[in-house]
Scaffold this active site. Structure first.
Site, mmCIF file in Angstrom:
data_model
loop_
_atom_site.group_PDB
_atom_site.id
_atom_site.type_symbol
_atom_site.label_atom_id
_atom_site.label_comp_id
_atom_site.label_asym_id
_atom_site.label_seq_id
_atom_site.Cartn_x
_atom_site.Cartn_y
_atom_site.Cartn_z
ATOM 1 N N HIS A 86 4.696 2.121 -8.119
ATOM 2 C CA HIS A 86 3.733 1.013 -8.090
ATOM 3 C C HIS A 86 2.848 1.050 -9.339
ATOM 4 O O HIS A 86 2.583 0.013 -9.964
ATOM 5 C CB HIS A 86 2.818 1.112 -6.866
ATOM 6 C CG HIS A 86 3.511 0.932 -5.555
ATOM 7 N ND1 HIS A 86 3.598 1.933 -4.617
ATOM 8 C CD2 HIS A 86 4.158 -0.137 -5.023
ATOM 9 C CE1 HIS A 86 4.245 1.490 -3.557
ATOM 10 N NE2 HIS A 86 4.607 0.240 -3.773
ATOM 11 N N SER A 126 7.328 4.481 -0.202
ATOM 12 C CA SER A 126 6.252 4.829 0.717
ATOM 13 C C SER A 126 6.794 5.562 1.939
ATOM 14 O O SER A 126 6.086 6.361 2.565
ATOM 15 C CB SER A 126 5.518 3.558 1.158
ATOM 16 O OG SER A 126 5.071 2.836 0.021
ATOM 17 N N GLY A 130 9.662 -3.834 -8.482
ATOM 18 C CA GLY A 130 10.589 -2.764 -8.806
ATOM 19 C C GLY A 130 12.009 -3.110 -8.400
ATOM 20 O O GLY A 130 12.230 -3.855 -7.442
ATOM 21 N N GLY A 134 0.810 -1.209 0.000
ATOM 22 C CA GLY A 134 0.000 0.000 0.000
ATOM 23 C C GLY A 134 0.842 1.257 0.000
ATOM 24 O O GLY A 134 2.011 1.243 -0.362
#
Length: 288
Positions: free
Chosen positions: A37, A187, A148, A31
């Site tokens: 992403h 993130s 990634g 998330g």
């Protein structure tokens, strides 16, 4: 976009798609989605009939409970981003759904990949990664999964997981996505202080300078040069910098022809840990 929270429901849905000969591209995430992403999801959409994304903050891969507690959770924003790129399926399970009452990792042997770099500083991290990725692969049963290259060590470990357990999925690594100033998208970037965020491009700039010096300076000499740059910087604490063989991830002291090398770095910006890496061109043969 279809959203599933239970293993049984998503398995049932995807099994019907497979019966219709539809290919499944899978992007596992924790998330707090960003453009990196989304690039993986777009690739999954382009190369497969159905793109599946999981959002699951996996507790077993955190060696620091505080880091787990502070990990950003942005579900509504994630859903909006997924819809913006026409994601087909979101799997959003609870910890209970994945682990039931037994929140522990399986133990894995990744032929030594797990003991390099991140493995030296994050005890049990890759057992946690292996546990959740293997579990998600068994639930989703994708044809191809996309990761990634910012987490390059993780990518190599997942390839090893697939090889050793003979999992029927292709693993594709995709380029690192960066902010305009060069900072690798993560993130964790949202947790940086304003001061640290403004200074953060220093990490990639240093990697690029190291890349230019590679082949002129020997690996050990180049490592000392990078360490010196960070000792001079008031805002960052270097955890490690290493030049490693891409396949084995082992630190190298000698540059050999026809080998692939990459520079890896981990830096603390306050209490936020940032990682990055860069591919190195092997133009010259230099030994220590």
């Amino acid at each position: 976009m279809k959203i599933f929270t239970s293993k049984s429901e998503i398995k049932e849905f995807l099994s019907t798609q497979k019966k219709d000969k539809k290919s499944i591209g899978f992007v596992p995430t924790m998330g707090a989605l960003h453009q990196g992403h989304l690039s993986l999801i777009k690739r999954a959409k382009k190369k497969n009939d159905i793109a599946v994304v999981s959002v699951f903050v996996n507790p077993t891969q955190f060696d620091n409970k505080e880091d787990l507690d502070k990990y950003p959770k942005t579900y509504e924003n994630d859903v909006a981003l997924l819809e913006s790129v026409n994601c087909d399926v979101l799997f959003f399970p609870s910890v209970q759904e994945i682990y039931a009452e037994n929140i522990v990792s399986d133990n894995f042997d990744f032929d030594g990949l797990e003991y390099q770099m991140e493995g030296k500083f994050r005890d049990g991290h890759f057992d946690g990664v292996g546990t959740i990725v293997k579990t998600l692969f068994e639930i989703v049963e994708p044809d191809t999964a996309y990761f990634g290259k910012k987490d390059f060590q993780q990518l190599q470990i997942i390839k090893k997981l697939v090889e050793k357990y003979k999992l029927p999925v292709k693993i594709k690594g995709r380029p690192i996505f960066r902010e305009e100033d060069g900072l690798a998208m993560s993130s964790r970037n949202t947790r940086l202080s304003k001061e640290h965020r403004q200074a953060a491009p220093f990490i990639y700039k240093t990697l690029k300078k190291a890349k230019k010096k590679f082949g002129v300076k020997a690996p050990e000499e180049l490592t000392k040069w990078v360490e010196k740059q960070f000792k001079r910087h008031p805002l960052f604490e270097l955890e490690y910098f290493t030049i490693a063989d891409e396949k084995t991830l082992q630190t190298v002291t000698e540059i050999k022809e026809n080998m692939k090398y990459r520079a890896f770095i981990a830096v603390f910006a306050g209490d936020i840990r940032l990682i990055d890496n860069i591919r190195l061109k092997n133009n010259k043969k230099v030994s220590v």
